[in-house]
Scaffold this motif. Structure first.
Motif, PDB file in Angstrom:
ATOM      1  N   THR A   1      19.564  32.668 -49.585  1.00  0.00           N
ATOM      2  CA  THR A   1      18.283  33.317 -49.908  1.00  0.00           C
ATOM      3  C   THR A   1      17.488  32.526 -50.953  1.00  0.00           C
ATOM      4  OG1 THR A   1      19.491  34.688 -51.473  1.00  0.00           O
ATOM      5  CG2 THR A   1      19.012  35.661 -49.332  1.00  0.00           C
TER       6      THR A   1
ATOM      7  N   ILE B   1      20.177  35.836 -42.671  1.00  0.00           N
ATOM      8  CA  ILE B   1      20.432  34.572 -43.389  1.00  0.00           C
ATOM      9  C   ILE B   1      21.394  34.860 -44.539  1.00  0.00           C
ATOM     10  CG2 ILE B   1      18.192  33.530 -42.827  1.00  0.00           C
ATOM     11  CD1 ILE B   1      17.211  34.358 -45.616  1.00  0.00           C
TER      12      ILE B   1
ATOM     13  N   PHE C   1      12.016  28.820 -40.958  1.00  0.00           N
ATOM     14  CA  PHE C   1      13.391  28.748 -41.479  1.00  0.00           C
ATOM     15  C   PHE C   1      13.881  27.299 -41.510  1.00  0.00           C
ATOM     16  CE2 PHE C   1      12.958  33.160 -40.404  1.00  0.00           C
ATOM     17  CZ  PHE C   1      13.649  33.802 -41.410  1.00  0.00           C
TER      18      PHE C   1
ATOM     19  N   ILE D   1      20.136  30.335 -39.725  1.00  0.00           N
ATOM     20  CA  ILE D   1      20.082  31.703 -39.220  1.00  0.00           C
ATOM     21  C   ILE D   1      21.432  32.014 -38.571  1.00  0.00           C
ATOM     22  CG2 ILE D   1      19.030  33.160 -37.424  1.00  0.00           C
ATOM     23  CD1 ILE D   1      16.448  31.452 -37.825  1.00  0.00           C
ATOM     24  N   ASP D   2      21.989  33.188 -38.870  1.00  0.00           N
ATOM     25  CA  ASP D   2      23.270  33.557 -38.250  1.00  0.00           C
ATOM     26  C   ASP D   2      23.092  34.458 -37.027  1.00  0.00           C
ATOM     27  OD1 ASP D   2      25.063  32.138 -39.809  1.00  0.00           O
ATOM     28  OD2 ASP D   2      25.071  33.655 -41.384  1.00  0.00           O
TER      29      ASP D   2
ATOM     30  N   THR E   1      17.095  26.722 -43.973  1.00  0.00           N
ATOM     31  CA  THR E   1      17.841  27.974 -44.102  1.00  0.00           C
ATOM     32  C   THR E   1      18.440  28.347 -42.747  1.00  0.00           C
ATOM     33  OG1 THR E   1      16.335  28.669 -45.852  1.00  0.00           O
ATOM     34  CG2 THR E   1      17.598  30.407 -44.762  1.00  0.00           C
TER      35      THR E   1
END
Ligand code: ADP
Ligand code: ASP
Ligand code: MG
Length: 438
Positions: A352, A349, A328, A335-336, A333
């Motif tokens: 995308t 995420i 990631f 990450i939550d 990207t």
């Protein structure tokens, strides 16, 4: 000095622009950040979409209609013929810029240049209106001091230094007007702070000049305890801490751009949310203090994908999560939410863009499943104040909702659940009925 930001609806018509002028002209020196007139940025996004698809004729129709609208605004806004002429010149220049992209190639720089015209027009017209009414006003060109780096992060040092230079260059005035949203990027091209970014402009400026207060003026009386677009009977919150407001904004409360709170928190500058239509109302105050009232509010963020990696190899293996996270990171990207078990890890995420590549690399570590069209519903408050029973209260409130993931304990201020977007409204309403308003 205070920094005041007025959103699209607040400057959405000649009448509301005049109301903003009356509201800000109290003799106190201030910086005023303006958005584009409401609807404009959406239309500019549409125009760019047609130009990308090489549908130039449709783009020209949209451009023509928008220009007609702005000519009407100019005619209604100014009293003197001289200012009407100056206003039409402002509009003409921006529309010439937009039209220049209807021939030749069209890419990201073109799109960002088109998107910037809304704020460039609204601020120039508003400054002209202020001057027509004899208010000592200067425009601060945001493109001369707002900048983001290669990772689209605000360059706070650059902004701090350059806004001071620009303030000196334009000279002393009672009212400084500047564009929200727009900025330059690392290549010095026109760029922006993402949709809704004028709030972020205001807080970046507030931090840069060490403002006394940052005020975000909009079309509602403050921060509500739930999303009024989806839920009935939401209530205004009088006070939030920086942490609470940041969590809510990050997790979808549209009233604040997700990053607005950070510069204010770092510089410890109070943020006040106020209603342009009801200026005497105190609104919502956001400060460092928490008033310790337990569960405060909920918000929801759409467009989330959940990525699950199932692997026999994860069992008792260390380094598995590191390998996953590195993928990631490689594709920038964020990450939550994360949830792990002995054999699987689920990650959410919202970007995308590189999901196909990420998925290909994750395939090496196990079986990958992706669920799209998910929403994170985030419940915010000072959990410590609730002591025991916080989670059980939340789960009782969510009885019957299909929850896909849960995150609890990551911070003292939030508990998040992942639900299919088709169940978002129901989830928010259930939280209002059974948790916030009960
Ligand atoms: P502006 O154009 O002034 O920036 P926005 O539309 O971006 O205004 O933000 C204000 C809107 O945010 C409100 O009209 C409301 O519909 C929406 N909103 C979503 N969540 C909340 C919330 N928790 N509290 C208040 N408003 C919210
Ligand atoms: N005009 C921009 C938008 O519509 C920025 C803003 O309103 O804050 O996204
Ligand atoms: Mg907004």
């Amino acid at each position: 000095m205070k920094v005041l930001k007025f959103g699209g609806t607040s400057v959405g018509s000649p009448e509301t622009m005049r109301a903003v002028m009356d509201l800000i002209t109290d003799g106190e020196q201030k910086i005023v950040v303006l958005s584009a007139m409401s609807g404009t940025t959406n239309t500019l996004v549409e125009i760019s979409g047609y130009l990308r698809k090489k549908n130039k004729d449709t783009a020209r129709i949209f451009i023509g209609n928008l220009e007609v609208k702005y000519k009407k605004v100019v005619n209604e806004l100014f009293s003197s013929d001289e200012n009407k002429k100056l206003g039409l010149k402002v509009v003409g220049e921006s529309f010439n810029t937009i039209k220049s992209f209807t021939s030749g190639n069209f890419g990201e720089v073109g799109e960002n240049t088109i998107l910037a015209q809304g704020e460039l027009i609204s601020t120039q017209l508003f400054a002209l209106l202020m001057n027509e009414n004899d208010y000592n006003t200067e425009l601060l060109p945001a493109l001369d001091f707002m900048r983001i780096d290669e990772d689209k992060a605000a360059e706070t040092q650059f902004i701090r230094k350059n806004i001071k230079t620009v303030l000196k260059e334009v000279g002393e005035a009672d009212y400084y007007i500047t564009q929200g949203f727009i900025c330059r990027n690392a290549n010095n091209e026109i760029d922006n702070l993402q949709r809704g970014g004028s709030d972020y402009t205001a807080s970046l400026i507030g931090a840069a000049i060490e403002a006394e207060e940052i005020q975000i003026w909009t079309d509602i009386d403050g921060f509500h305890n739930n999303d009024p677009r989806f839920v009935e009977n939401t209530k205004k919150i009088d006070h939030l801490s920086f942490y609470e407001a940041a969590e809510l904004a990050y997790f979808g409360a549209k009233i604040l751009h997700p990053q607005t709170v950070l510069p204010a928190r770092v510089s410890n500058i109070p943020v006040r949310l106020k209603n342009t239509m009801n200026p005497t109302d105190e609104g919502t105050l956001i400060t460092a203090e928490s008033d310790g009232k337990g569960i405060k509010a909920v918000a929801a963020k759409d467009g989330i994908s959940a990525v699950k990696i199932r692997s026999g190899r994860m069992l008792m293996a260390y380094g598995f999560l590191k390998n996953i996270f590195e993928i990631f990171e490689k594709y920038k990207t964020p990450i939550d939410m994360i949830s792990t078990s002995e054999v699987a890890v689920s990650i959410t995420i919202d970007n995308t863009q590189n999901l196909a590549e990420i998925r290909k690399e994750l395939d090496k570590f196990g079986i990958v499943e992706v669920d799209s069209n998910m929403s994170i519903v985030c419940i915010v408050g000072d959990i410590i104040q609730e002591e025991t029973g916080f989670a059980s209260k939340v789960f009782r409130a969510l009885d019957g909702i299909p929850i896909r993931m849960i995150s609890y304990g990551g911070s003292r201020y939030n508990i998040s659940v992942l639900v299919p977007t088709s169940h978002k409204k129901e989830t928010l309403q259930a939280l209002s009925n059974n948790l916030l308003n009960s």
